[in-house]
Design a protein around this motif. Structure first.
Motif, short mmCIF file in Angstrom:
data_model
loop_
_atom_site.label_atom_id
_atom_site.label_comp_id
_atom_site.label_asym_id
_atom_site.label_seq_id
_atom_site.Cartn_x
_atom_site.Cartn_y
_atom_site.Cartn_z
N GLU A 166 -8.89 1.37 -3.22
CA GLU A 166 -7.82 0.43 -3.55
C GLU A 166 -7.17 -0.10 -2.28
N VAL A 167 -7.09 0.73 -1.24
CA VAL A 167 -6.56 0.28 0.05
C VAL A 167 -7.42 -0.85 0.60
N VAL A 168 -8.75 -0.69 0.52
CA VAL A 168 -9.67 -1.72 0.99
C VAL A 168 -9.42 -3.03 0.25
N ALA A 169 -9.31 -2.94 -1.07
CA ALA A 169 -9.10 -4.14 -1.88
C ALA A 169 -7.77 -4.82 -1.55
N LYS A 170 -6.72 -4.02 -1.38
CA LYS A 170 -5.40 -4.59 -1.08
C LYS A 170 -5.38 -5.23 0.30
N LEU A 171 -6.00 -4.57 1.27
CA LEU A 171 -6.03 -5.14 2.62
C LEU A 171 -6.82 -6.44 2.64
N ALA A 172 -7.94 -6.46 1.93
CA ALA A 172 -8.76 -7.67 1.89
C ALA A 172 -7.99 -8.82 1.25
N GLN A 173 -7.27 -8.52 0.16
CA GLN A 173 -6.48 -9.56 -0.49
C GLN A 173 -5.34 -10.03 0.42
N ILE B 262 0.85 -1.18 0.00
CA ILE B 262 0.00 0.00 0.00
C ILE B 262 0.89 1.23 0.00
N SER B 263 0.62 2.15 -0.90
CA SER B 263 1.39 3.39 -0.96
C SER B 263 0.58 4.54 -0.40
N VAL B 264 1.25 5.62 -0.09
CA VAL B 264 0.59 6.77 0.53
C VAL B 264 -0.40 7.44 -0.42
N ASP B 265 -0.25 7.19 -1.73
CA ASP B 265 -1.12 7.83 -2.72
C ASP B 265 -2.28 6.95 -3.17
N ASP B 266 -2.40 5.73 -2.62
CA ASP B 266 -3.47 4.83 -3.04
C ASP B 266 -4.84 5.39 -2.66
N PRO B 267 -5.81 5.33 -3.58
CA PRO B 267 -7.18 5.71 -3.21
C PRO B 267 -7.71 4.76 -2.14
#
Length: 316
Positions: free
Chosen positions: A123-130, A115-120
């Motif tokens: 997208e953060v939700v999707a990455k964390l879920a994955q 996760i980067s500081v510029d992620d919407p």
């Protein structure tokens, strides 16, 4: 389990040697790499991370070719394969080919990106879920069911169960202890290291001590587990480092997925996910073994909590 000589009841005894486990299935290879990489040498890490990152490309390489690609030696490649659970490099290549086929068919997901500081936020939700899904899958793939069965058996018949954890792991320890209390077992979660050691020296054969430490080297958790071990209790370690110091004093070792730490997501967050899965497996296993007494105890606890939350009691 460590192959060492540990003192119990004033006598030295060798830890039993577990049978050699079968090589990991192709789908479990990436999980094995993530679990073992932190304890490898840097050269072995390069080999492990390369094969996990490009299984198709590496499956086509000879041992010499992989050594050249990773800037290591053939001996390092072979040692890495063996540390990952494969008898030799040929077996690792077969697993890589199988993993590549799974990934091509979509059966094996690729590693998530950080996760980067510029992620919407979406997208953060999707990455964390994955990442949560991957953490759970990795833990399930690396969990030794035989060790889990042995731990459940010890806990189901225990007179008393003490659980140790500090920091984020203390939350997991408390979760396990309260679950066990709700099915009628005597269980205590000790976050204070002084209380933990004080309680540990009171344990005897027939008791269980369980330590939760992702790093495997948390002194405040290792000390009470060692004391419990020395006094004859059955000891269990839940750790992300199967070679960590805590395993020297554990009769049974349950390995969790290695956390993928990043600037915005400390290791404690993702390691807790895998620890909670192991805790749930332990609790369900114990509840199954003690169902005759666990079911009425659980019902009684539900009734007690339902009464406290009854609308009739609001405002009292």
């Amino acid at each position: 389990m460590k192959e060492n000589f540990a003192r119990r009841g004033g006598r030295s005894r060798p830890a039993p040697v577990a049978p050699r486990p079968a090589p990991p299935e192709p789908g479990a290879l990436a999980a094995k790499v993530r679990t073992m990489a932190p304890s490898m040498t840097r050269s072995m890490q390069r080999v492990a991370e390369t094969v996990a990152g490009d299984p198709a490309g590496c499956a086509a390489l000879t041992v010499t070719g992989l050594a050249e690609r990773t800037g290591t030696s053939e001996a390092t490649v072979v040692r890495t394969a063996r540390l990952l659970g494969y008898p030799g490099y040929r077996d690792l290549r077969l697993a890589l080919a199988g993993l590549a086929a799974q990934q091509a068919s979509g059966a094996a997901p690729a590693l998530t990106t950080d996760i980067s500081v510029d992620d919407p936020l979406g997208e953060v939700v999707a990455k964390l879920a994955q990442d949560e899904r991957q953490t759970l899958a990795d833990t399930a793939a690396s969990l030794d069911v035989a060790q889990l069965e042995a731990a459940v058996t010890a806990m189901a018949g225990a007179r008393r169960i003490d659980v140790y954890g500090v920091g984020a792991s203390s939350l997991v320890a408390q979760d396990l202890a309260q679950k066990l209390l709700r099915i009628g077992l005597v269980s205590h979660a000790h976050a204070d290291p002084h209380l933990a050691v004080t309680g540990a020296v009171q344990l005897r054969a027939g008791d269980v001590a369980l330590a939760i430490t992702h790093s495997g080297r948390t002194v405040d958790v290792i000390e009470p587990l060692q004391a419990a071990f020395d006094h004859g209790a059955t000891t269990i370690a839940v750790t992300g480092r199967p070679d960590g110091e805590v395993t020297q004093y554990a009769d049974h070792v349950l390995t969790t997925s290695t956390a993928r730490e990043s600037e915005l997501r400390p290791a404690a967050m993702s390691s807790r996910t895998s620890q909670l899965l192991v805790v749930d497996c332990l609790f369900i296993g114990v509840a199954q073994r003690t169902y005759a007494s666990a079911a009425p105890a659980l019902h009684a606890s539900y009734e007690a909590l339902a009464h406290r939350h009854s609308p009739r009691d609001a405002g009292r």
